[in-house]
Design a protein around this motif. Structure first.
Motif, short mmCIF file in Angstrom:
data_model
loop_
_atom_site.label_atom_id
_atom_site.label_comp_id
_atom_site.label_asym_id
_atom_site.label_seq_id
_atom_site.Cartn_x
_atom_site.Cartn_y
_atom_site.Cartn_z
N GLY A 12 0.80 -1.21 0.00
CA GLY A 12 0.00 0.00 0.00
C GLY A 12 0.83 1.27 0.00
N LEU A 13 0.14 2.37 0.16
CA LEU A 13 0.79 3.68 0.18
C LEU A 13 1.31 3.91 1.59
N THR A 14 2.47 3.33 1.86
CA THR A 14 3.09 3.39 3.19
C THR A 14 3.76 4.74 3.42
N SER A 15 4.12 4.98 4.66
CA SER A 15 4.85 6.22 4.96
C SER A 15 6.20 6.23 4.25
N GLY A 16 6.78 5.06 4.00
CA GLY A 16 8.05 4.99 3.29
C GLY A 16 7.92 5.42 1.84
N VAL A 17 6.83 5.05 1.19
CA VAL A 17 6.59 5.50 -0.19
C VAL A 17 6.36 7.01 -0.19
N ASP A 38 -7.08 2.44 -1.75
CA ASP A 38 -8.16 3.15 -1.05
C ASP A 38 -7.87 3.31 0.45
N GLY A 39 -6.64 3.69 0.76
CA GLY A 39 -6.28 3.98 2.15
C GLY A 39 -5.78 2.80 2.96
N ARG A 40 -5.80 1.62 2.40
CA ARG A 40 -5.38 0.43 3.16
C ARG A 40 -3.89 0.16 2.97
N THR A 41 -3.24 -0.26 4.05
CA THR A 41 -1.86 -0.75 3.99
C THR A 41 -1.83 -2.12 4.64
N PHE A 42 -0.78 -2.88 4.34
CA PHE A 42 -0.72 -4.27 4.78
C PHE A 42 0.64 -4.59 5.39
N GLU A 43 0.62 -5.52 6.32
CA GLU A 43 1.83 -5.92 7.05
C GLU A 43 2.81 -6.69 6.18
N ASP A 44 2.29 -7.34 5.13
CA ASP A 44 3.18 -8.13 4.27
C ASP A 44 2.68 -8.09 2.83
N ILE A 45 3.55 -8.50 1.93
CA ILE A 45 3.26 -8.48 0.50
C ILE A 45 2.07 -9.38 0.17
N GLU A 46 2.05 -10.56 0.75
CA GLU A 46 0.99 -11.52 0.45
C GLU A 46 -0.40 -10.98 0.78
N SER A 47 -0.52 -10.28 1.91
CA SER A 47 -1.82 -9.71 2.30
C SER A 47 -2.25 -8.62 1.32
N GLY A 48 -1.29 -7.81 0.88
CA GLY A 48 -1.60 -6.77 -0.09
C GLY A 48 -2.02 -7.34 -1.43
N LEU A 163 11.57 -4.99 -0.95
CA LEU A 163 11.21 -3.57 -0.89
C LEU A 163 12.25 -2.80 -0.07
N PHE A 164 13.49 -2.87 -0.52
CA PHE A 164 14.60 -2.31 0.26
C PHE A 164 14.64 -0.78 0.29
N ALA A 165 13.86 -0.11 -0.56
CA ALA A 165 13.89 1.35 -0.60
C ALA A 165 12.78 2.00 0.23
N ASP A 166 11.94 1.21 0.87
CA ASP A 166 10.83 1.73 1.68
C ASP A 166 11.28 1.77 3.14
N ASN A 167 11.53 2.99 3.65
CA ASN A 167 12.09 3.12 5.00
C ASN A 167 11.12 2.79 6.12
N SER A 168 9.88 2.46 5.79
CA SER A 168 8.90 2.11 6.83
C SER A 168 8.78 0.60 7.03
N LEU A 169 9.53 -0.18 6.25
CA LEU A 169 9.41 -1.63 6.30
C LEU A 169 10.66 -2.29 6.86
N PRO A 170 10.54 -3.50 7.43
CA PRO A 170 11.70 -4.21 7.94
C PRO A 170 12.72 -4.55 6.85
#
Length: 192
Positions: A12-17, A38-48, A163-170
């Motif tokens: 999703g549209l995370t804070s890192g994006v 539509d405003g949703r974010t997910f904990e992992d790729i599979e859920s998204g 997703l190594f460029a998204d600073n909001s993810l592990p």
């Protein structure tokens, strides 16, 4: 300065994006970041991906298309992972593309029934041991695009994070993300 349409990844549209878009804006570029989920974010790729499948990929892509329809030609199309699909489709099929940036993904140009457009520069970024990028054939599609187009560049980073460029993810890799950002800003500064 470039005008960029940036599509988010499957989480999703995370804070890192958003932070990445803000970095581009701070360098003077105009950046549009539609929310395909539509405003949703997910904990992992599979859920998204499950959410996109449940809603339907045509509806998800339609959300992006609604934004594109309000924008002028002459854009740089960019995407993170899942977001590369609409970015690549638009870069290949919408007249007037100024460039493209593909982070963590690339598909064969044949997916969109047209060759890569002449004179449209593209950068592709991914990790050499990423199970998605390297393991599912994206790196091969990227190498083929580089062979097809003299305006294509592929940057492969050591590591296995997707997703190594998204600073909001592990999966964030600060060193690789910094280099990706520097290369992206240099690319955007060359767009006329």
């Amino acid at each position: 300065m470039a005008e960029v349409l940036l599509f988010h990844h499957a989480q999703g549209l995370t804070s890192g994006v958003r932070d990445f878009a803000d970095t581009l804006r701070a360098a003077g570029h105009t950046v549009h970041v539609p929310d395909l989920f539509d405003g949703r974010t997910f904990e992992d790729i599979e859920s998204g991906l499950a959410y996109a499948d449940e809603v339907g990929f045509p509806i998800v892509l339609g959300r992006g298309q609604a934004v594109v329809d309000t924008l002028p030609d002459g854009l740089v199309y960019a995407g993170f992972s899942l977001g590369v699909l609409p970015a690549q489709m638009l870069a290949q099929t919408r007249p007037g593309a100024k460039g493209a940036l593909f982070f963590h993904s690339c598909v064969p140009t044949s997916e969109f029934d047209s060759p890569w457009p002449a004179g449209v520069p593209v950068q592709i970024h991914g990790m050499d041991a990423d199970p998605f990028f390297a393991g599912e054939g994206d790196i091969d599609a990227a190498r083929a695009l580089v062979k097809e187009s003299p305006d294509a560049e592929l940057f492969v980073y050591p590591g296995e994070e997707h997703l190594f460029a998204d600073n909001s993810l592990p999966s964030y890799d600060p060193a690789a993300a910094q280099l990706l950002t520097e290369r992206t800003l240099a690319f955007l500064s060359s767009i006329r």
